[in-house]
Write a protein that holds these residues in place. Structure first.
Motif, PDB file in Angstrom:
ATOM      1  N   ALA A  65      38.146 -33.940 -31.206  1.00  0.00           N
ATOM      2  CA  ALA A  65      38.746 -33.101 -32.260  1.00  0.00           C
ATOM      3  C   ALA A  65      38.260 -31.655 -32.125  1.00  0.00           C
ATOM      4  CB  ALA A  65      38.398 -33.665 -33.639  1.00  0.00           C
ATOM      5  N   SER A  66      36.970 -31.474 -31.874  1.00  0.00           N
ATOM      6  CA  SER A  66      36.432 -30.111 -31.696  1.00  0.00           C
ATOM      7  C   SER A  66      37.005 -29.452 -30.452  1.00  0.00           C
ATOM      8  CB  SER A  66      34.904 -30.130 -31.556  1.00  0.00           C
ATOM      9  OG  SER A  66      34.327 -30.748 -32.661  1.00  0.00           O
ATOM     10  N   PHE A  67      37.141 -30.242 -29.398  1.00  0.00           N
ATOM     11  CA  PHE A  67      37.714 -29.754 -28.138  1.00  0.00           C
ATOM     12  C   PHE A  67      39.130 -29.244 -28.377  1.00  0.00           C
ATOM     13  CE2 PHE A  67      40.240 -31.153 -24.329  1.00  0.00           C
ATOM     14  CZ  PHE A  67      39.698 -30.295 -23.374  1.00  0.00           C
ATOM     15  N   ASN A  68      39.907 -30.014 -29.116  1.00  0.00           N
ATOM     16  CA  ASN A  68      41.290 -29.656 -29.427  1.00  0.00           C
ATOM     17  C   ASN A  68      41.318 -28.396 -30.303  1.00  0.00           C
ATOM     18  OD1 ASN A  68      44.066 -29.954 -29.469  1.00  0.00           O
ATOM     19  ND2 ASN A  68      44.081 -31.800 -30.740  1.00  0.00           N
ATOM     20  N   LYS A  69      40.523 -28.372 -31.369  1.00  0.00           N
ATOM     21  CA  LYS A  69      40.527 -27.225 -32.298  1.00  0.00           C
ATOM     22  C   LYS A  69      39.940 -25.966 -31.685  1.00  0.00           C
ATOM     23  CE  LYS A  69      40.199 -30.015 -36.469  1.00  0.00           C
ATOM     24  NZ  LYS A  69      39.450 -30.246 -37.719  1.00  0.00           N
ATOM     25  N   ASN A  70      39.158 -26.137 -30.616  1.00  0.00           N
ATOM     26  CA  ASN A  70      38.587 -24.963 -29.947  1.00  0.00           C
ATOM     27  C   ASN A  70      39.674 -24.006 -29.445  1.00  0.00           C
ATOM     28  OD1 ASN A  70      36.468 -23.349 -28.571  1.00  0.00           O
ATOM     29  ND2 ASN A  70      37.434 -24.161 -26.720  1.00  0.00           N
ATOM     30  N   LEU A  71      40.870 -24.552 -29.199  1.00  0.00           N
ATOM     31  CA  LEU A  71      42.003 -23.697 -28.819  1.00  0.00           C
ATOM     32  C   LEU A  71      42.237 -22.611 -29.857  1.00  0.00           C
ATOM     33  CD1 LEU A  71      44.946 -25.950 -27.605  1.00  0.00           C
ATOM     34  CD2 LEU A  71      44.099 -23.879 -26.508  1.00  0.00           C
ATOM     35  N   LEU A  72      42.155 -22.997 -31.144  1.00  0.00           N
ATOM     36  CA  LEU A  72      42.396 -22.049 -32.239  1.00  0.00           C
ATOM     37  C   LEU A  72      41.243 -21.063 -32.332  1.00  0.00           C
ATOM     38  CD1 LEU A  72      43.730 -24.584 -34.921  1.00  0.00           C
ATOM     39  CD2 LEU A  72      45.016 -23.295 -33.175  1.00  0.00           C
ATOM     40  N   VAL A  73      40.023 -21.564 -32.124  1.00  0.00           N
ATOM     41  CA  VAL A  73      38.840 -20.697 -32.126  1.00  0.00           C
ATOM     42  C   VAL A  73      38.971 -19.661 -31.010  1.00  0.00           C
ATOM     43  CG1 VAL A  73      36.318 -20.639 -31.896  1.00  0.00           C
ATOM     44  CG2 VAL A  73      37.418 -22.599 -33.021  1.00  0.00           C
ATOM     45  N   ARG A  74      39.459 -20.120 -29.859  1.00  0.00           N
ATOM     46  CA  ARG A  74      39.635 -19.213 -28.717  1.00  0.00           C
ATOM     47  C   ARG A  74      40.688 -18.140 -29.011  1.00  0.00           C
ATOM     48  NH1 ARG A  74      41.214 -20.564 -22.344  1.00  0.00           N
ATOM     49  NH2 ARG A  74      40.796 -18.420 -21.669  1.00  0.00           N
ATOM     50  N   ILE A  75      41.793 -18.546 -29.626  1.00  0.00           N
ATOM     51  CA  ILE A  75      42.839 -17.577 -29.965  1.00  0.00           C
ATOM     52  C   ILE A  75      42.306 -16.563 -30.993  1.00  0.00           C
ATOM     53  CG2 ILE A  75      45.100 -17.315 -31.088  1.00  0.00           C
ATOM     54  CD1 ILE A  75      45.849 -20.028 -29.723  1.00  0.00           C
ATOM     55  N   ASN A  76      41.506 -17.061 -31.938  1.00  0.00           N
ATOM     56  CA  ASN A  76      40.885 -16.133 -32.911  1.00  0.00           C
ATOM     57  C   ASN A  76      40.037 -15.093 -32.188  1.00  0.00           C
ATOM     58  OD1 ASN A  76      42.043 -17.494 -35.002  1.00  0.00           O
ATOM     59  ND2 ASN A  76      40.165 -18.522 -35.686  1.00  0.00           N
ATOM     60  N   ARG A  77      39.216 -15.560 -31.242  1.00  0.00           N
ATOM     61  CA  ARG A  77      38.278 -14.659 -30.576  1.00  0.00           C
ATOM     62  C   ARG A  77      38.996 -13.710 -29.616  1.00  0.00           C
ATOM     63  NH1 ARG A  77      35.250 -18.256 -28.299  1.00  0.00           N
ATOM     64  NH2 ARG A  77      36.452 -18.088 -26.372  1.00  0.00           N
ATOM     65  N   GLU A  78      39.867 -14.270 -28.785  1.00  0.00           N
ATOM     66  CA  GLU A  78      40.433 -13.471 -27.691  1.00  0.00           C
ATOM     67  C   GLU A  78      41.670 -12.679 -28.089  1.00  0.00           C
ATOM     68  OE1 GLU A  78      40.809 -15.477 -23.901  1.00  0.00           O
ATOM     69  OE2 GLU A  78      38.977 -16.629 -24.263  1.00  0.00           O
ATOM     70  N   LEU A  79      42.362 -13.125 -29.137  1.00  0.00           N
ATOM     71  CA  LEU A  79      43.607 -12.440 -29.512  1.00  0.00           C
ATOM     72  C   LEU A  79      43.610 -11.956 -30.958  1.00  0.00           C
ATOM     73  CD1 LEU A  79      46.240 -14.801 -27.788  1.00  0.00           C
ATOM     74  CD2 LEU A  79      45.361 -12.625 -26.920  1.00  0.00           C
ATOM     75  N   GLY A  80      42.444 -11.976 -31.596  1.00  0.00           N
ATOM     76  CA  GLY A  80      42.405 -11.560 -32.992  1.00  0.00           C
ATOM     77  C   GLY A  80      43.247 -12.458 -33.877  1.00  0.00           C
ATOM     78  N   GLY A  81      43.179 -13.744 -33.643  1.00  0.00           N
ATOM     79  CA  GLY A  81      43.903 -14.708 -34.470  1.00  0.00           C
ATOM     80  C   GLY A  81      43.171 -14.943 -35.775  1.00  0.00           C
ATOM     81  N   HIS A  82      43.897 -15.427 -36.782  1.00  0.00           N
ATOM     82  CA  HIS A  82      43.282 -15.694 -38.083  1.00  0.00           C
ATOM     83  C   HIS A  82      43.439 -17.157 -38.463  1.00  0.00           C
ATOM     84  CE1 HIS A  82      42.407 -11.436 -38.987  1.00  0.00           C
ATOM     85  NE2 HIS A  82      43.458 -11.227 -38.214  1.00  0.00           N
ATOM     86  N   PHE A  83      43.335 -18.049 -37.479  1.00  0.00           N
ATOM     87  CA  PHE A  83      43.416 -19.482 -37.749  1.00  0.00           C
ATOM     88  C   PHE A  83      42.176 -19.943 -38.503  1.00  0.00           C
ATOM     89  CE2 PHE A  83      46.348 -19.504 -34.107  1.00  0.00           C
ATOM     90  CZ  PHE A  83      47.340 -20.355 -34.592  1.00  0.00           C
ATOM     91  N   ASP A  84      42.369 -20.823 -39.471  1.00  0.00           N
ATOM     92  CA  ASP A  84      41.260 -21.592 -40.042  1.00  0.00           C
ATOM     93  C   ASP A  84      41.316 -22.957 -39.367  1.00  0.00           C
ATOM     94  OD1 ASP A  84      39.478 -23.110 -41.456  1.00  0.00           O
ATOM     95  OD2 ASP A  84      40.689 -23.182 -43.293  1.00  0.00           O
ATOM     96  N   PRO A  85      40.463 -23.196 -38.373  1.00  0.00           N
ATOM     97  CA  PRO A  85      40.551 -24.456 -37.607  1.00  0.00           C
ATOM     98  C   PRO A  85      40.444 -25.686 -38.503  1.00  0.00           C
ATOM     99  CG  PRO A  85      39.061 -22.924 -36.526  1.00  0.00           C
ATOM    100  CD  PRO A  85      39.393 -22.327 -37.872  1.00  0.00           C
ATOM    101  N   GLU A  86      39.745 -25.525 -39.638  1.00  0.00           N
ATOM    102  CA  GLU A  86      39.574 -26.679 -40.531  1.00  0.00           C
ATOM    103  C   GLU A  86      40.855 -27.030 -41.290  1.00  0.00           C
ATOM    104  OE1 GLU A  86      37.055 -28.662 -40.044  1.00  0.00           O
ATOM    105  OE2 GLU A  86      36.657 -27.076 -38.577  1.00  0.00           O
ATOM    106  N   SER A  87      41.845 -26.152 -41.253  1.00  0.00           N
ATOM    107  CA  SER A  87      43.115 -26.477 -41.920  1.00  0.00           C
ATOM    108  C   SER A  87      44.090 -27.152 -40.947  1.00  0.00           C
ATOM    109  CB  SER A  87      43.743 -25.217 -42.518  1.00  0.00           C
ATOM    110  OG  SER A  87      44.198 -24.362 -41.492  1.00  0.00           O
ATOM    111  N   PHE A  88      43.599 -27.523 -39.776  1.00  0.00           N
ATOM    112  CA  PHE A  88      44.390 -28.295 -38.807  1.00  0.00           C
ATOM    113  C   PHE A  88      43.669 -29.599 -38.486  1.00  0.00           C
ATOM    114  CE2 PHE A  88      46.197 -24.154 -38.400  1.00  0.00           C
ATOM    115  CZ  PHE A  88      47.513 -24.355 -38.014  1.00  0.00           C
TER     116      PHE A  88
END
Ligand code: AVJ
Length: 325
Positions: free
Chosen positions: A217-240
């Motif tokens: 699950a963390s591996f999968n959600k890390n995609l959103l963390v990566r987009i937040n970091r590298e592209l200035g994304g505003h995902f809340d990984p915990e809401s997925f």
């Protein structure tokens, strides 16, 4: 939305956008939304995948390692003297060391060319291989599989490793195209060792992608963390939510991220705001499972003659050796 070049080349960014921008933009412009699995492997994702390979539920790595350990001598006996070894998606090359150990018994030195999208994983691979096996020289290559001409530049005879069932991320036509691309950069007598996960009891397969410790699950959600970091994304990984299931008709495990609520998410670097309905999913990965026959047919479609296929006693995983004729 309409994709225009303004999304890729913004006025105020003199430096080119990070390379994941194009893939993310493309994936999020599809219906249903999807992201390419290679984006899972930044430094954090590669480290999480290493943890996955050690989970009790995740059988593929240890099963394939068992096959390589049991048959390393025999596999090496199929190889000509002084092969150069390259590997697609090498990661930290832990399983590869099993083969390299046997190979160094048979030839004076080995040139090993691991290719991976993760620079961090390759650094570990180099350290660990060179400190254990003094006669192996490691030449890391950072990149994806778009350009495989580095294979052509090696001294023949060549052995290419594409193990770990990484091929399972690809659609059938993509898998064949990749194998053909590998073949195109090889010459007669060069070989490919292809490892792939086999169809088995659905519960066993599913558990491997839905572990109790939540690492997948963390591996999968890390995609959103990566987009937040590298592209200035505003995902809340915990809401997925991490979703995985066996798709019998397609013979694959699917991974998705499911939005727990209706929400909109801004990605600054793409100048884009995404809308998610409650329950809407982002398709993040397919992991195809094969029969031995299917695997061997893939090799043939790619332009290889099948020399031998090794499996474990339960036939959970297969390692197949193809040769260019
Ligand atoms: C690296 C593609 C082989 O499909 O089993 C593991 C990736 N994803 N757990 C696989 C993965 C979730 C893995 N491969």
């Amino acid at each position: 939305m309409i994709i225009t070049s303004k999304h890729l080349h913004r006025k105020f960014t003199p430096a080119p956008l990070p390379s994941i921008a194009e893939d993310v933009l493309e994936g999020f412009s599809r219906t249903p939304k999807s992201l390419p699995p290679k984006l899972l492997y930044d430094a954090a994702g590669s480290a999480l995948f290493e943890q996955i390979t050690c989970l009790p539920e995740y059988y593929p790595t240890r099963t394939e390692a068992g096959i390589l350990t049991a048959h390393a001598e025999e596999i090496c006996s199929h190889l000509r003297r002084n092969v150069s070894v390259s590997e697609l998606g090498a990661g930290t090359a832990t399983k590869t060391r099993i083969l390299l150990r046997s190979l160094v018994q048979r030839q004076c030195g080995v040139n090993y060319f691991p290719l991976d999208v993760s620079d961090a994983a390759l650094k570990l691979a180099k350290d660990e291989v060179e400190s254990e096996l003094g006669t192996v020289k490691v030449h890391p290559q950072v990149g994806d599989f778009d350009n495989l001409t580095f294979l052509e530049h090696q001294t023949p005879p060549r052995l290419v490793l594409y193990i770990g069932s990484s091929i399972g991320n690809l659609e059938n036509d993509e898998a064949i195209a990749l194998l053909q691309n590998i073949a195109r950069n090889l010459s007669t007598g060069d070989k490919l060792l292809l490892g792939a996960d086999l169809v088995k009891d659905a519960e066993v397969m599913h558990a491997a992608y839905d572990d109790d410790a939540g690492v997948t699950a963390s591996f999968n959600k890390n995609l959103l963390v990566r987009i937040n970091r590298e592209l200035g994304g505003h995902f809340d990984p915990e809401s997925f939510c991490h979703i995985s299931f066996w798709n019998e008709a397609e013979s694959r495990i699917e991974l998705h991220l499911e939005s727990a609520c209706r929400q909109s998410v801004r990605i600054d670097a793409l100048d884009m705001t995404l809308q998610f309905d409650q329950g809407e999913r982002i398709h993040t990965e397919n992991s195809y499972k094969y029969t031995v026959e299917h695997l061997e047919n893939l090799l043939r479609s790619g332009g290889f003659r099948v020399e031998h296929t090794w499996t474990d006693p339960d036939s959970w995983f297969a390692v197949s050796l193809g040769v260019i004729t």
